[in-house]
Design an enzyme around this catalytic site. Structure first.
Site, PDB file in Angstrom:
ATOM      1  N   ARG A 101      -6.541   5.816  -0.361  1.00 18.85           N
ATOM      2  CA  ARG A 101      -6.467   4.451   0.172  1.00 18.85           C
ATOM      3  C   ARG A 101      -5.169   4.260   0.932  1.00 18.85           C
ATOM      4  O   ARG A 101      -4.321   5.129   0.958  1.00 18.85           O
ATOM      5  CB  ARG A 101      -6.586   3.443  -0.964  1.00 18.85           C
ATOM      6  CG  ARG A 101      -5.611   3.666  -2.147  1.00 18.85           C
ATOM      7  CD  ARG A 101      -5.266   2.391  -2.845  1.00 18.85           C
ATOM      8  NE  ARG A 101      -4.603   1.489  -1.938  1.00 18.85           N
ATOM      9  CZ  ARG A 101      -3.315   1.587  -1.598  1.00 18.85           C
ATOM     10  NH1 ARG A 101      -2.558   2.569  -2.062  1.00 18.85           N
ATOM     11  NH2 ARG A 101      -2.798   0.724  -0.764  1.00 18.85           N
ATOM     12  N   GLY A 102      -5.088   3.103   1.584  1.00 18.37           N
ATOM     13  CA  GLY A 102      -3.939   2.855   2.473  1.00 18.37           C
ATOM     14  C   GLY A 102      -4.376   3.181   3.890  1.00 18.37           C
ATOM     15  O   GLY A 102      -4.927   4.256   4.132  1.00 18.37           O
ATOM     16  N   GLY A 149      -2.929   4.052   6.600  1.00 15.32           N
ATOM     17  CA  GLY A 149      -2.383   5.276   7.209  1.00 15.32           C
ATOM     18  C   GLY A 149      -2.971   6.519   6.561  1.00 15.32           C
ATOM     19  O   GLY A 149      -3.391   7.465   7.243  1.00 15.32           O
ATOM     20  N   ARG A 200     -14.987   2.550   5.395  1.00 12.95           N
ATOM     21  CA  ARG A 200     -14.281   1.289   5.163  1.00 12.95           C
ATOM     22  C   ARG A 200     -14.177   0.572   6.490  1.00 12.95           C
ATOM     23  O   ARG A 200     -13.533   1.054   7.413  1.00 12.95           O
ATOM     24  CB  ARG A 200     -12.896   1.533   4.541  1.00 12.95           C
ATOM     25  CG  ARG A 200     -12.978   2.196   3.177  1.00 12.95           C
ATOM     26  CD  ARG A 200     -11.746   2.008   2.349  1.00 12.95           C
ATOM     27  NE  ARG A 200     -11.566   0.607   1.939  1.00 12.95           N
ATOM     28  CZ  ARG A 200     -10.410   0.153   1.450  1.00 12.95           C
ATOM     29  NH1 ARG A 200      -9.370   0.966   1.384  1.00 12.95           N
ATOM     30  NH2 ARG A 200     -10.291  -1.110   1.071  1.00 12.95           N
ATOM     31  N   CYS A 244       0.676  -5.938  -1.993  1.00 20.96           N
ATOM     32  CA  CYS A 244      -0.163  -4.757  -2.000  1.00 20.96           C
ATOM     33  C   CYS A 244       0.697  -3.489  -1.998  1.00 20.96           C
ATOM     34  O   CYS A 244       1.880  -3.525  -2.371  1.00 20.96           O
ATOM     35  CB  CYS A 244      -1.175  -4.746  -0.856  1.00 20.96           C
ATOM     36  SG  CYS A 244      -2.538  -3.607  -1.235  1.00 20.96           S
ATOM     37  N   ASP A 294      -3.783  -3.554   8.010  1.00 26.07           N
ATOM     38  CA  ASP A 294      -4.968  -2.726   8.200  1.00 26.07           C
ATOM     39  C   ASP A 294      -5.470  -2.842   9.628  1.00 26.07           C
ATOM     40  O   ASP A 294      -6.159  -1.953  10.132  1.00 26.07           O
ATOM     41  CB  ASP A 294      -6.064  -3.142   7.210  1.00 26.07           C
ATOM     42  CG  ASP A 294      -5.670  -2.743   5.796  1.00 26.07           C
ATOM     43  OD1 ASP A 294      -5.006  -3.542   5.108  1.00 26.07           O
ATOM     44  OD2 ASP A 294      -6.013  -1.609   5.405  1.00 26.07           O
ATOM     45  N   LYS A 324      -2.867   1.098  14.277  1.00 19.91           N
ATOM     46  CA  LYS A 324      -3.512   0.028  13.487  1.00 19.91           C
ATOM     47  C   LYS A 324      -3.831  -1.179  14.372  1.00 19.91           C
ATOM     48  O   LYS A 324      -4.386  -2.161  13.900  1.00 19.91           O
ATOM     49  CB  LYS A 324      -2.616  -0.382  12.327  1.00 19.91           C
ATOM     50  CG  LYS A 324      -2.504   0.744  11.280  1.00 19.91           C
ATOM     51  CD  LYS A 324      -1.512   0.445  10.205  1.00 19.91           C
ATOM     52  CE  LYS A 324      -1.421   1.595   9.221  1.00 19.91           C
ATOM     53  NZ  LYS A 324      -0.333   1.399   8.236  1.00 19.91           N
TER      54      LYS A 324
END
Ligand code: RI2
Length: 330
Positions: A16-17, A19, A59, A125, A194, A230
């Site tokens: 996850r994340g 990047g 995602r 987060c 994100d 991003k």
């Protein structure tokens, strides 16, 4: 790791994340390309496009994922042989991963300059690049303290406090709904992203918009740390960033929920913070006010409305040439 396994890990948030999922997708496409038995370019291209689409579908919100997949896949249709196509993908995957890691380092350097000695920082987060700014400020000798939120429902804040603790940074762990109670003790908010839209709005973990709203009300600056990949070119065409809604079981067990037939769990994983609540977006090419997001898209994503390469169906909308030129891409 190959695309199927990587896709499962991204979807399940084992990877996850924004990047990290982008780099994992690039790595998976590299493995697929390197190990493909295809002898004909058409078969190779079809195999790679299937892998690309599988990864992009995992995602829907983090634009870093389709941007990375698109950059790695760019130019595949121009290859004359399988070997040329294979080598192109391997090279572009390596280049993206290296550029992405370098971008985090540059943002850490730039972002740390906006943290003063004695500052108290709030982060929400678990953002690799936001934490990189905070840790760089600490490493450079600044006396800082952090408020880190829990981040319901899956508590990425636990990763954040472990990381800050291991870096030796004094940290206060709070529940998400306590942000406004502590915001007057905070000097600057630093979060990740994100997606960044053409009008400078930032899509990030659910709760970010409430953090930014509280900060705006308290006259606390909000700094977003975001690599150029991003930024979301297709928002120039009016496309909206889909907000992923995850399983209700992350919030409330199915066993409990079954006892309340009139109750529905809503579990959006992200929200949108308008540009008016954001003071600065720090990229690897320097800091910009959110209103300059369009410039980043034009200058560094090589975006041109005339050409869309729908390799993945959700590509970032780069023109063919620029997307292949990694420097231009970054
Ligand atoms: P980095 C994460 O989403 C968080 O929203 C975080 O702020 C953002 O991605 C950027 O993360 P999730 O993967 O790229 O936890 O800065 O759903 O690490």
């Amino acid at each position: 790791m190959f695309p199927t396994e990587t896709a499962e890990k991204i979807k399940g948030m084992e990877i996850r994340g924004a990047g990290r999922i982008a780099r994992a997708a690039a790595e998976a496409l590299k493995h697929q390309a390197r190990d493909s038995p295809a002898q004909l370019t058409a078969a190779f291209t079809a195999e790679m496009e299937r892998a690309a689409s599988l990864l992009v579908a995992t995602r829907p919100t983090a634009v870093s994922l389709p941007n990375a997949v698109h950059m790695v896949m760019a130019g595949i249709h121009r290859a004359k042989t399988v070997e040329e196509a294979r080598e192109g993908i391997v090279q572009r995957a390596d280049a993206f991963i290296q550029s992405s890691q370098h971008a985090v380092e540059k943002i850490a350097e730039f972002g740390a300059r906006h943290i003063r000695d004695g500052d108290t920082i709030l982060t929400h987060c678990n953002s690799e690049v936001a934490l990189a700014c905070i840790i760089e400020a600490h490493r450079s000798g600044k006396e800082i303290e952090v408020f880190a939120t829990e981040v319901r429902p899956i508590n990425q804040g636990l990763i954040t406090i472990r990381t800050l603790n291991d870096a030796g940074i004094r940290t206060n762990f709070i529940v998400d709904s306590a942000v406004r109670s502590f915001i007057n003790d905070v000097d600057i908010v630093i979060v990740g992203a994100d997606a960044v839209t053409v009008n400078g709005a930032v899509v990030n973990k659910i709760g970010t918009s409430q953090v930014a709203h509280s900060a705006h009300e308290a006259r606390v600056n909000v700094l977003v740390a975001a690599e150029t990949y991003k930024f979301a070119p297709r928002t120039i065409l009016g496309e909206l960033i889909p907000i992923e809604e995850r399983a209700s079981g992350e919030v409330l067990s199915d066993e409990v929920l079954r006892t309340m037939p009139h109750v529905t769990v809503r579990n959006p994983a992200f929200d949108v913070t308008p540009a008016e609540f954001i003071d600065l977006i720090v990229t690897e090419h320097g800091a910009i006010p959110p209103q300059m997001a369009y410039v980043i898209i034009r200058e560094y994503l090589g975006w041109d409305i005339t050409e869309f390469d729908d390799v993945t169906g959700r590509t970032a909308g780069f023109n063919g040439e620029d997307a292949v030129n990694i420097d231009k891409f970054f």
